[in-house]
Design a protein around this motif. Structure first.
Motif, short mmCIF file in Angstrom:
data_model
loop_
_atom_site.label_atom_id
_atom_site.label_comp_id
_atom_site.label_asym_id
_atom_site.label_seq_id
_atom_site.Cartn_x
_atom_site.Cartn_y
_atom_site.Cartn_z
N SER A 59 51.85 -0.38 12.49
CA SER A 59 53.10 -0.52 13.24
C SER A 59 53.14 0.58 14.29
CB SER A 59 54.31 -0.37 12.31
OG SER A 59 54.31 -1.39 11.36
N SER A 68 53.18 4.13 11.36
CA SER A 68 52.90 3.76 9.98
C SER A 68 51.88 2.64 9.91
CB SER A 68 54.18 3.33 9.25
OG SER A 68 54.67 2.13 9.77
N GLU A 70 51.13 -0.45 7.28
CA GLU A 70 51.63 -1.19 6.13
C GLU A 70 50.45 -1.83 5.41
OE1 GLU A 70 55.39 -3.93 5.32
OE2 GLU A 70 53.93 -4.86 6.66
N ALA A 97 55.21 5.40 1.04
CA ALA A 97 56.45 4.81 0.55
C ALA A 97 56.18 3.39 0.06
CB ALA A 97 57.50 4.78 1.66
N ILE A 98 56.51 3.13 -1.18
CA ILE A 98 56.36 1.78 -1.73
C ILE A 98 57.59 0.98 -1.33
CG2 ILE A 98 56.23 0.39 -3.83
CD1 ILE A 98 54.62 2.66 -5.11
N SER A 99 57.36 -0.16 -0.71
CA SER A 99 58.48 -0.98 -0.26
C SER A 99 58.70 -2.21 -1.15
CB SER A 99 58.31 -1.40 1.19
OG SER A 99 57.08 -2.03 1.39
N LYS A 100 57.65 -2.64 -1.87
CA LYS A 100 57.82 -3.82 -2.72
C LYS A 100 56.78 -3.82 -3.83
CE LYS A 100 58.00 -8.84 -2.56
NZ LYS A 100 57.86 -10.03 -1.73
N ARG A 118 53.33 -3.69 -1.84
CA ARG A 118 53.43 -3.47 -0.39
C ARG A 118 53.91 -2.04 -0.19
NH1 ARG A 118 53.28 -6.87 3.85
NH2 ARG A 118 53.28 -8.62 2.42
N TYR A 119 53.15 -1.28 0.59
CA TYR A 119 53.54 0.10 0.86
C TYR A 119 53.25 0.48 2.30
CZ TYR A 119 48.58 1.36 0.16
OH TYR A 119 47.21 1.46 0.24
N ARG A 120 53.85 1.59 2.74
CA ARG A 120 53.63 2.13 4.09
C ARG A 120 53.12 3.55 3.97
NH1 ARG A 120 55.31 -0.33 8.65
NH2 ARG A 120 56.67 -2.10 8.36
N TYR A 122 52.86 6.72 6.34
CA TYR A 122 53.36 7.26 7.61
C TYR A 122 52.44 8.37 8.09
CZ TYR A 122 57.52 4.56 6.67
OH TYR A 122 58.38 3.52 6.44
#
Length: 126
Positions: A59, A68, A70, A97-100, A118-120, A122
């Motif tokens: 991104s 970031s 993903e 950061a874990i998003s899902k 799913r994680y990002r 940064y």
């Protein structure tokens, strides 16, 4: 008539803005992204998890110095190993950061779970 000293204050109080939490984080440089992603995947493998697929999406925001990547990662393993992986990955990589997280199993009798993660990650674009 008695005056309240707080009501008669002639000095203005300027609130101190809270410190920007982003300013206190040391983001990895772009050159460190691939090794960090490999380290996260290796952490899963060391836990005895099977990695099926991984998809990566960078991104980009030209207005921000923080970018970031993903990642969508499919893992298989038992719950304690998955949980340990999540804990290790987050503690080893502060800008992760874990998003899902989605967990499921094929039948109630199986101990192996299918995990969709799913994680990002940064990182600094400077």
């Amino acid at each position: 008539m008695t005056k309240n000293p707080q009501q008669n204050s002639t000095s203005a109080v300027t609130p101190i803005p809270p410190e920007d939490p982003i300013a206190t984080i040391s983001f990895p440089e772009q050159t460190a992204v691939s090794p960090l992603l490999a380290r996260i995947t290796n952490t899963a493998i060391k836990q005895g998890l099977k990695t099926d697929t991984a998809e990566y999406l960078v991104s980009s925001d030209n207005k921000s110095s923080v970018q970031s990547t993903e990642v969508a990662l499919t893992l298989k393993g038992d719950y304690p190993k998955l949980r340990q992986f999540f804990s290790d990955a987050l503690s080893d990589t502060p800008t992760l950061a874990i998003s899902k997280i989605s967990l499921n199993r094929n039948s109630i009798n199986e101990t192996e779970l299918n995990a969709q993660l799913r994680y990002r990650l940064y990182w600094s674009a400077k």
